[in-house]
Design a protein around this motif. Structure first.
Motif, PDB file in Angstrom:
ATOM      1  N   VAL A  31       0.882  -8.409  -6.756  1.00 34.02           N
ATOM      2  CA  VAL A  31       1.795  -8.761  -5.661  1.00 34.02           C
ATOM      3  C   VAL A  31       1.383 -10.106  -5.075  1.00 34.02           C
ATOM      4  CG1 VAL A  31       2.699  -8.069  -3.413  1.00 34.02           C
ATOM      5  CG2 VAL A  31       2.232  -6.346  -5.153  1.00 34.02           C
ATOM      6  N   ARG A  32       2.382 -10.976  -4.865  1.00 33.03           N
ATOM      7  CA  ARG A  32       2.150 -12.281  -4.240  1.00 33.03           C
ATOM      8  C   ARG A  32       3.111 -12.422  -3.072  1.00 33.03           C
ATOM      9  NH1 ARG A  32       3.693 -18.142  -6.275  1.00 33.03           N
ATOM     10  NH2 ARG A  32       2.515 -19.323  -4.747  1.00 33.03           N
ATOM     11  N   LEU A  33       2.577 -12.727  -1.908  1.00 33.80           N
ATOM     12  CA  LEU A  33       3.379 -12.894  -0.694  1.00 33.80           C
ATOM     13  C   LEU A  33       3.245 -14.337  -0.234  1.00 33.80           C
ATOM     14  CD1 LEU A  33       5.077 -11.440   1.458  1.00 33.80           C
ATOM     15  CD2 LEU A  33       2.969 -10.870   2.636  1.00 33.80           C
ATOM     16  N   SER A  50       6.799 -11.118  -4.135  1.00 34.52           N
ATOM     17  CA  SER A  50       7.026 -11.058  -5.578  1.00 34.52           C
ATOM     18  C   SER A  50       6.061 -10.043  -6.178  1.00 34.52           C
ATOM     19  CB  SER A  50       6.795 -12.418  -6.221  1.00 34.52           C
ATOM     20  OG  SER A  50       7.719 -13.356  -5.710  1.00 34.52           O
ATOM     21  N   VAL A  51       6.608  -9.110  -6.945  1.00 31.13           N
ATOM     22  CA  VAL A  51       5.808  -8.061  -7.572  1.00 31.13           C
ATOM     23  C   VAL A  51       5.945  -8.242  -9.087  1.00 31.13           C
ATOM     24  CG1 VAL A  51       5.383  -5.586  -7.679  1.00 31.13           C
ATOM     25  CG2 VAL A  51       6.392  -6.571  -5.610  1.00 31.13           C
ATOM     26  N   TYR A  52       4.809  -8.458  -9.754  1.00 34.87           N
ATOM     27  CA  TYR A  52       4.814  -8.806 -11.171  1.00 34.87           C
ATOM     28  C   TYR A  52       4.090  -7.758 -12.023  1.00 34.87           C
ATOM     29  CZ  TYR A  52       5.745 -13.540  -9.417  1.00 34.87           C
ATOM     30  OH  TYR A  52       6.272 -14.638  -8.779  1.00 34.87           O
ATOM     31  N   ASN A  53       4.483  -7.697 -13.297  1.00 34.33           N
ATOM     32  CA  ASN A  53       3.758  -6.985 -14.352  1.00 34.33           C
ATOM     33  C   ASN A  53       3.463  -5.526 -14.023  1.00 34.33           C
ATOM     34  OD1 ASN A  53       3.817  -9.354 -15.801  1.00 34.33           O
ATOM     35  ND2 ASN A  53       1.804 -10.008 -15.079  1.00 34.33           N
ATOM     36  N   PHE A  54       4.500  -4.754 -13.763  1.00 39.46           N
ATOM     37  CA  PHE A  54       4.310  -3.327 -13.493  1.00 39.46           C
ATOM     38  C   PHE A  54       5.094  -2.486 -14.492  1.00 39.46           C
ATOM     39  CE2 PHE A  54       7.784  -4.801 -10.793  1.00 39.46           C
ATOM     40  CZ  PHE A  54       8.775  -3.862 -11.005  1.00 39.46           C
ATOM     41  N   TYR A  55       4.612  -1.254 -14.671  1.00 37.39           N
ATOM     42  CA  TYR A  55       5.288  -0.268 -15.507  1.00 37.39           C
ATOM     43  C   TYR A  55       4.923   1.092 -14.951  1.00 37.39           C
ATOM     44  CZ  TYR A  55       7.013   2.381 -19.425  1.00 37.39           C
ATOM     45  OH  TYR A  55       7.722   3.255 -20.188  1.00 37.39           O
ATOM     46  N   PRO A  56       5.808   2.008 -14.817  1.00 42.72           N
ATOM     47  CA  PRO A  56       7.216   2.029 -15.179  1.00 42.72           C
ATOM     48  C   PRO A  56       8.078   1.204 -14.221  1.00 42.72           C
ATOM     49  CG  PRO A  56       6.644   4.097 -14.139  1.00 42.72           C
ATOM     50  CD  PRO A  56       5.375   3.298 -14.274  1.00 42.72           C
ATOM     51  N   ILE A  89       9.940  -7.862  -9.755  1.00 41.70           N
ATOM     52  CA  ILE A  89      10.996  -7.796  -8.748  1.00 41.70           C
ATOM     53  C   ILE A  89      10.600  -8.743  -7.612  1.00 41.70           C
ATOM     54  CG2 ILE A  89       9.972  -5.839  -7.517  1.00 41.70           C
ATOM     55  CD1 ILE A  89      12.817  -4.840  -6.940  1.00 41.70           C
ATOM     56  N   HIS A  90      11.608  -9.281  -6.929  1.00 42.11           N
ATOM     57  CA  HIS A  90      11.358 -10.200  -5.818  1.00 42.11           C
ATOM     58  C   HIS A  90      12.198  -9.756  -4.625  1.00 42.11           C
ATOM     59  CE1 HIS A  90       9.445 -12.894  -8.721  1.00 42.11           C
ATOM     60  NE2 HIS A  90      10.433 -12.531  -9.516  1.00 42.11           N
ATOM     61  N   TYR A 118       0.723  -5.479   2.120  1.00 49.51           N
ATOM     62  CA  TYR A 118       0.326  -6.873   1.972  1.00 49.51           C
ATOM     63  C   TYR A 118       0.820  -7.612   3.207  1.00 49.51           C
ATOM     64  CZ  TYR A 118      -0.358  -5.300  -2.792  1.00 49.51           C
ATOM     65  OH  TYR A 118      -0.762  -4.593  -3.898  1.00 49.51           O
ATOM     66  N   ASP A 119      -0.121  -8.018   4.064  1.00 47.43           N
ATOM     67  CA  ASP A 119       0.221  -8.684   5.320  1.00 47.43           C
ATOM     68  C   ASP A 119       0.436 -10.172   5.090  1.00 47.43           C
ATOM     69  OD1 ASP A 119      -0.046  -6.286   6.696  1.00 47.43           O
ATOM     70  OD2 ASP A 119      -2.171  -6.619   7.076  1.00 47.43           O
TER      71      ASP A 119
END
Length: 165
Positions: A31-33, A50-56, A89-90, A118-119
């Protein structure tokens, strides 16, 4: 014919557990904020989670303002496939900063035991690094200046000046 059926059955025994193993695993997201300035909006900035590289694929991203869910001025993208079985997802929150307010991006995913928070910090990491380097330089310069003044004073007071005629 029977031999072919047995070969097919053997392939299934080998590949079904492998497929089950692969598809039952979860991959924890990164996660990047961050924030960006808006030019044509009633809010001066937009916060981007922004949330990257997750499964499911199933995931929930929620914005919190002082611990309360925020739904107005929020937009989302769909879960986007990366092409490697992972997703991203963003989410965007148009925002007007207020003193003492805490804005949080909460992410819920199957790979987490509990939702992660994530603050948002209004000062980016790069600005903090610049301030730290500047402060260290200022302190080092002050120490060198003080050492030079002390050296100058000690050498000056030990000498007697005799006028030359």
């Amino acid at each position: 014919m029977l031999k072919q059926e047995r070969k097919n059955e053997e392939k299934c025994r080998i590949h079904v557990p492998l497929a089950y193993y692969v598809f039952s695993k979860t991959v924890e997201p990164y996660v990047r904020l961050r924030s960006a300035e808006l030019i044509s909006s009633r809010h001066p900035i937009v916060l981007i989670c922004s949330v990257y590289n997750f499964y499911p694929k199933n995931i929930r991203v929620t914005w919190l303002r002082n611990g309360e869910p925020r739904t107005s001025d929020v937009t989302f993208t769909d879960e986007l496939a990366n092409g490697n079985w992972l997703y991203q997802i963003h989410s965007h929150l148009e925002y007007t900063p207020r003193l003492g307010e805490k804005i949080t991006c909460m992410v819920e995913h199957a790979s987490f035991k509990d939702p992660k928070h994530y603050d948002w910090d209004p000062m980016p990491e790069s600005d903090r690094v610049k301030i730290a380097v500047g402060t260290a330089g200022l302190l080092l310069g002050s120490v060198v200046l003080l050492a030079g003044v002390i050296y100058y004073k000690r050498n000056r007071t030990g000498r007697v000046l005799v006028p030359v005629r």
